[in-house]
Design a protein around this motif. Structure first.
Motif, PDB file in Angstrom:
ATOM      1  N   ARG A  27       0.758  -1.271   0.121  1.00 24.95           N
ATOM      2  CA  ARG A  27      -0.140  -0.054   0.041  1.00 24.95           C
ATOM      3  C   ARG A  27       0.984   1.154   0.107  1.00 24.95           C
ATOM      4  NH1 ARG A  27      -5.432  -1.059  -1.135  1.00 24.95           N
ATOM      5  NH2 ARG A  27      -5.692  -3.243  -0.926  1.00 24.95           N
ATOM      6  N   PRO A  28       1.766   1.341  -0.976  1.00 24.33           N
ATOM      7  CA  PRO A  28       2.488   2.722  -0.948  1.00 24.33           C
ATOM      8  C   PRO A  28       1.844   3.663  -1.225  1.00 24.33           C
ATOM      9  CG  PRO A  28       2.665   1.378  -3.115  1.00 24.33           C
ATOM     10  CD  PRO A  28       1.773   0.619  -2.158  1.00 24.33           C
ATOM     11  N   LYS A  29       2.060   4.965  -0.790  1.00 24.58           N
ATOM     12  CA  LYS A  29       1.465   6.267  -1.063  1.00 24.58           C
ATOM     13  C   LYS A  29       1.413   6.923  -2.237  1.00 24.58           C
ATOM     14  CE  LYS A  29      -0.140   7.889   2.906  1.00 24.58           C
ATOM     15  NZ  LYS A  29       0.551   8.563   4.057  1.00 24.58           N
ATOM     16  N   ILE A  30       2.981   6.387  -2.788  1.00 23.95           N
ATOM     17  CA  ILE A  30       3.418   7.116  -4.538  1.00 23.95           C
ATOM     18  C   ILE A  30       3.909   5.802  -5.018  1.00 23.95           C
ATOM     19  CG2 ILE A  30       4.844   8.356  -5.655  1.00 23.95           C
ATOM     20  CD1 ILE A  30       5.153  10.187  -3.256  1.00 23.95           C
ATOM     21  N   ILE A  31       3.267   5.631  -6.441  1.00 26.54           N
ATOM     22  CA  ILE A  31       4.060   4.747  -7.189  1.00 26.54           C
ATOM     23  C   ILE A  31       4.681   5.581  -8.437  1.00 26.54           C
ATOM     24  CG2 ILE A  31       3.659   2.827  -8.921  1.00 26.54           C
ATOM     25  CD1 ILE A  31       1.309   1.828  -7.291  1.00 26.54           C
ATOM     26  N   PHE A  32       5.909   5.271  -8.671  1.00 30.56           N
ATOM     27  CA  PHE A  32       6.682   5.743  -9.611  1.00 30.56           C
ATOM     28  C   PHE A  32       6.783   4.926 -10.784  1.00 30.56           C
ATOM     29  CE2 PHE A  32       8.265   8.634  -6.411  1.00 30.56           C
ATOM     30  CZ  PHE A  32       8.501   9.889  -7.062  1.00 30.56           C
ATOM     31  N   CYS A  33       6.397   5.174 -12.022  1.00 34.21           N
ATOM     32  CA  CYS A  33       6.970   4.573 -13.037  1.00 34.21           C
ATOM     33  C   CYS A  33       7.722   5.245 -14.009  1.00 34.21           C
ATOM     34  CB  CYS A  33       5.685   4.132 -13.880  1.00 34.21           C
ATOM     35  SG  CYS A  33       4.543   5.361 -14.675  1.00 34.21           S
ATOM     36  N   GLY A  34       8.465   4.810 -14.691  1.00 40.10           N
ATOM     37  CA  GLY A  34       9.601   5.573 -15.583  1.00 40.10           C
ATOM     38  C   GLY A  34      10.959   5.120 -14.988  1.00 40.10           C
ATOM     39  N   GLY A  35      11.906   5.365 -16.001  1.00 42.18           N
ATOM     40  CA  GLY A  35      13.197   4.893 -15.398  1.00 42.18           C
ATOM     41  C   GLY A  35      14.363   5.674 -16.264  1.00 42.18           C
ATOM     42  N   THR A  36      15.397   5.228 -16.316  1.00 44.67           N
ATOM     43  CA  THR A  36      16.611   5.758 -16.988  1.00 44.67           C
ATOM     44  C   THR A  36      17.102   4.692 -17.856  1.00 44.67           C
ATOM     45  OG1 THR A  36      18.105   4.759 -14.983  1.00 44.67           O
ATOM     46  CG2 THR A  36      17.234   6.968 -14.979  1.00 44.67           C
ATOM     47  N   ALA A  37      16.844   3.267 -17.903  1.00 43.82           N
ATOM     48  CA  ALA A  37      17.482   2.187 -18.702  1.00 43.82           C
ATOM     49  C   ALA A  37      16.376   1.444 -19.282  1.00 43.82           C
ATOM     50  CB  ALA A  37      18.484   1.693 -18.196  1.00 43.82           C
ATOM     51  N   LEU A  38      15.099   1.984 -19.653  1.00 48.98           N
ATOM     52  CA  LEU A  38      13.835   1.182 -20.060  1.00 48.98           C
ATOM     53  C   LEU A  38      13.643   1.460 -21.630  1.00 48.98           C
ATOM     54  CD1 LEU A  38      11.388   1.913 -17.119  1.00 48.98           C
ATOM     55  CD2 LEU A  38      13.106   0.223 -17.238  1.00 48.98           C
ATOM     56  N   PRO A  39      14.186   0.295 -22.345  1.00 49.16           N
ATOM     57  CA  PRO A  39      14.160   0.340 -23.815  1.00 49.16           C
ATOM     58  C   PRO A  39      12.826   0.196 -24.258  1.00 49.16           C
ATOM     59  CG  PRO A  39      15.271  -1.633 -22.940  1.00 49.16           C
ATOM     60  CD  PRO A  39      14.643  -1.069 -21.769  1.00 49.16           C
ATOM     61  N   ARG A  40      11.797  -0.261 -23.598  1.00 56.55           N
ATOM     62  CA  ARG A  40      10.555  -0.438 -23.946  1.00 56.55           C
ATOM     63  C   ARG A  40       9.463   0.721 -23.681  1.00 56.55           C
ATOM     64  NH1 ARG A  40      10.758  -3.721 -28.159  1.00 56.55           N
ATOM     65  NH2 ARG A  40      12.460  -5.309 -27.860  1.00 56.55           N
ATOM     66  N   THR A  41       8.377   0.773 -24.272  1.00 63.36           N
ATOM     67  CA  THR A  41       7.021   1.448 -24.045  1.00 63.36           C
ATOM     68  C   THR A  41       6.709   1.357 -22.845  1.00 63.36           C
ATOM     69  OG1 THR A  41       6.545   1.507 -26.511  1.00 63.36           O
ATOM     70  CG2 THR A  41       4.761   2.161 -24.950  1.00 63.36           C
ATOM     71  N   ILE A  42       6.320   2.236 -22.185  1.00 69.03           N
ATOM     72  CA  ILE A  42       5.725   2.243 -20.769  1.00 69.03           C
ATOM     73  C   ILE A  42       4.216   1.959 -20.634  1.00 69.03           C
ATOM     74  CG2 ILE A  42       5.716   3.265 -18.368  1.00 69.03           C
ATOM     75  CD1 ILE A  42       8.415   4.552 -18.992  1.00 69.03           C
ATOM     76  N   ASP A  43       3.837   1.158 -20.106  1.00 70.55           N
ATOM     77  CA  ASP A  43       2.257   0.876 -20.202  1.00 70.55           C
ATOM     78  C   ASP A  43       1.594   1.799 -19.006  1.00 70.55           C
ATOM     79  OD1 ASP A  43      -0.407   0.165 -20.369  1.00 70.55           O
ATOM     80  OD2 ASP A  43       0.112  -2.061 -20.495  1.00 70.55           O
ATOM     81  N   PHE A  44       1.285   3.122 -19.270  1.00 72.87           N
ATOM     82  CA  PHE A  44       0.734   4.084 -18.078  1.00 72.87           C
ATOM     83  C   PHE A  44      -0.454   3.498 -17.624  1.00 72.87           C
ATOM     84  CE2 PHE A  44       3.626   6.917 -20.711  1.00 72.87           C
ATOM     85  CZ  PHE A  44       4.594   7.112 -19.657  1.00 72.87           C
ATOM     86  N   ALA A  45      -1.356   2.986 -18.576  1.00 70.84           N
ATOM     87  CA  ALA A  45      -2.717   2.516 -18.147  1.00 70.84           C
ATOM     88  C   ALA A  45      -2.654   1.305 -17.204  1.00 70.84           C
ATOM     89  CB  ALA A  45      -3.616   2.205 -19.478  1.00 70.84           C
ATOM     90  N   ALA A  46      -1.706   0.521 -17.529  1.00 78.53           N
ATOM     91  CA  ALA A  46      -1.822  -0.696 -16.601  1.00 78.53           C
ATOM     92  C   ALA A  46      -0.972  -0.086 -15.126  1.00 78.53           C
ATOM     93  CB  ALA A  46      -0.476  -1.711 -17.206  1.00 78.53           C
ATOM     94  N   PHE A  47      -0.219   0.785 -15.075  1.00 74.52           N
ATOM     95  CA  PHE A  47       0.164   1.351 -13.892  1.00 74.52           C
ATOM     96  C   PHE A  47      -0.927   2.252 -13.165  1.00 74.52           C
ATOM     97  CE2 PHE A  47       4.942   0.779 -15.118  1.00 74.52           C
ATOM     98  CZ  PHE A  47       5.296   0.312 -14.020  1.00 74.52           C
ATOM     99  N   ALA A  48      -1.677   2.930 -13.856  1.00 76.68           N
ATOM    100  CA  ALA A  48      -2.680   3.774 -13.289  1.00 76.68           C
ATOM    101  C   ALA A  48      -3.925   2.759 -12.615  1.00 76.68           C
ATOM    102  CB  ALA A  48      -3.632   4.405 -14.378  1.00 76.68           C
ATOM    103  N   GLU A  49      -3.968   1.598 -13.359  1.00 76.86           N
ATOM    104  CA  GLU A  49      -5.141   0.624 -12.749  1.00 76.86           C
ATOM    105  C   GLU A  49      -4.478  -0.043 -11.557  1.00 76.86           C
ATOM    106  OE1 GLU A  49      -6.195  -2.246 -15.811  1.00 76.86           O
ATOM    107  OE2 GLU A  49      -6.784  -3.868 -13.905  1.00 76.86           O
ATOM    108  N   ILE A  50      -3.330  -0.301 -11.346  1.00 78.49           N
ATOM    109  CA  ILE A  50      -2.758  -0.849 -10.102  1.00 78.49           C
ATOM    110  C   ILE A  50      -2.611   0.360  -8.980  1.00 78.49           C
ATOM    111  CG2 ILE A  50      -0.512  -1.494  -9.123  1.00 78.49           C
ATOM    112  CD1 ILE A  50       0.049  -3.337 -11.734  1.00 78.49           C
ATOM    113  N   ALA A  51      -2.400   1.498  -9.329  1.00 77.03           N
ATOM    114  CA  ALA A  51      -2.322   2.677  -8.410  1.00 77.03           C
ATOM    115  C   ALA A  51      -3.853   2.938  -7.875  1.00 77.03           C
ATOM    116  CB  ALA A  51      -1.744   3.805  -9.066  1.00 77.03           C
ATOM    117  N   ARG A  52      -4.798   2.817  -8.750  1.00 76.60           N
ATOM    118  CA  ARG A  52      -6.026   2.944  -8.397  1.00 76.60           C
ATOM    119  C   ARG A  52      -6.548   1.812  -7.289  1.00 76.60           C
ATOM    120  NH1 ARG A  52      -7.805   4.593 -13.201  1.00 76.60           N
ATOM    121  NH2 ARG A  52      -8.118   2.486 -13.899  1.00 76.60           N
TER     122      ARG A  52
END
Ligand SMILES: *Cc1c(COP(=O)(O)O)cnc(C)c1O
Length: 422
Positions: free
Chosen positions: A169-194
């Motif tokens: 149950r984190p207060k904040i979830i970060f997605c994104g990074g410095t060495a990620l060669p692939r598209t970030i699925d923001f919708a998938a992260f948003a569902e988990i954050a919700r």
């Protein structure tokens, strides 16, 4: 324009420093710069960032300052804010964070208390220090729990992200990074954050320019907060922005000032405004598409030469190579390539058995070469130089590195760098 560039006042006042600036101009002109977080800003951005705006204090926000004399500064900051809102399609933008790391620290200040649990990608998996990693203030003052990528695919393990988020149950979830060669699925992260009741922060520092140019999906409307640097693919001055829906505007603004910072760097704000104006032009969308096309072409050429790429390739501007099969450590390869006029950085790869200061991989990217106008037809040559350079590193063949350096300089001379070429 001949290099080094003329800096008459600087040369007269401080020839020692002027000579060093000139040497850096030559280095940036002659080398193939493949560090994915670097770029070449335009002359216009350079000029805006080096103005008398430097001289002005303006704590507060446009129309609400603690110092007088803001007639021009307010308009400059409003321009930057309005352009950020237009380019990224957001309701609110704060252009004052000094850089990406302080921008992220402001997010903690806005949405968490010391000791709270936060979640981000582990640094050795491709995350950023400021996403709760132990040596960072964010990992010392908050309880960081970390997700990674799957060992078999090199892709973000969303089962693990969900399990961790629901358990911790984190207060904040970060997605994104410095060495990620692939598209970030923001919708998938948003569902988990919700599901877990967390604030989702999309840290798009690396890919902001691709998003602005339409070459990577946008985190809008999925993320609650968007954090970005302005100096990577976005091709602005060194700085950062925080963006959000209106509901979070007050919390973010208060956290940046007075929470974390004093007076904004107005010369940087001006440079950001210019960069965002450039990012709104059709040529920028073409640049963003070309960054990705170049990275894909380069990845294909490297694969054809037997290189092992994390996740098997790239969707964006960045390629992460595991040099284990080539039997050359990342640092040895990076240092040899540097002598060959090819600037990269050594990098951990996911599940790296080696130490972070002496890891197995190198990280490369195509923003800088794309900004010079170099296209996919040259990616076979670039892959060849990397291949020969890595082999020369393994064999200790300095002559081969010198030969590559001359070939690189020839291509660079044919494609002058923005900012260094008028
Ligand atoms: C570069 C980067 C930062 C930090 O930016 P600085 O300006 O170096 O402080 C933060 N997050 C991510 C994902 C980055 O790539």
């Amino acid at each position: 324009m001949t290099l080094p560039l003329p800096h008459p006042a600087l040369t007269a006042a401080d020839p020692e420093l002027a000579a060093l600036v000139g040497a850096e101009e030559l280095l940036q002109a002659e080398t193939l710069r493949l560090i994915p977080s670097e770029n070449y800003v335009s002359r216009a951005v350079l000029e805006a960032s080096g103005t008398v705006l430097q001289n002005k204090y303006s704590e507060g926000y446009a129309g609400r300052r603690y110092y007088e004399g803001q007639q021009n500064i307010d308009q400059i900051e409003r321009l930057a804010v309005d352009r950020a809102k237009a380019v990224f399609g957001v309701e609110h933008a704060n252009v004052q964070p000094y850089s990406g790391s302080p921008a992220n620290l402001a997010v903690y200040l806005a949405f968490a208390e010391p000791g709270d649990t936060v979640m981000g990608m582990a640094l050795p998996m491709g995350g950023h220090l400021t996403h709760g990693w132990g040596v960072s203030a964010t990992g010392r003052w908050f309880r960081g729990v970390q997700y990674g990528v799957r060992q078999d695919t090199g892709l973000i393990d969303f089962d693990q992200v969900r399990e961790l988020a629901l358990a911790e149950r984190p207060k904040i979830i970060f997605c994104g990074g410095t060495a990620l060669p692939r598209t970030i699925d923001f919708a998938a992260f948003a569902e988990i954050a919700r599901e877990s009741g967390a604030v989702l922060v999309a840290d798009i520092a690396h890919i902001a320019g691709l998003i602005a140019g339409g070459a990577h999906p946008s985190p809008v409307p999925h993320a609650d907060v968007i954090s970005t640097t302005t100096h990577k693919t976005l091709r602005g001055p060194r700085g950062a922005m925080l963006m959000s829906r209106e509901e979070h505007a007050k919390a973010i603004d208060k956290a940046v000032f007075p929470g974390l910072q004093g007076g904004p760097h107005n010369q940087t704000t001006a440079g950001i405004a210019v960069a965002l104006h450039e990012a709104a032009q059709p040529a920028f969308a073409e640049y963003a598409r070309s960054v990705v096309a170049n990275a894909r072409a380069l990845a294909d050429e490297l694969l054809a030469r037997g290189f092992d790429l994390v996740s098997g390739g790239t969707d964006n501007h960045l390629i992460l190579m595991d040099l284990t099969p080539k039997e050359v450590p990342g640092k040895v390869a990076a240092k040899a390539l540097d002598r060959a006029g090819i600037v990269v950085n050594y990098n951990t790869v996911p599940y790296d058995p080696r130490k972070p200061f002496d890891p197995s991989g190198i990280r490369i990217g195509t923003p800088s070469l794309t900004s010079r106008g170099i296209g996919t037809e040259h990616m076979a040559a670039v892959a060849d130089w990397i291949d020969r350079g890595v082999r020369a590193a393994g064999a200790g063949d300095e002559q081969a590195l010198t030969a590559i350096r001359a070939e690189v300089a020839e291509l660079m001379a044919a494609y002058p760098a923005p900012g260094l070429s008028g």
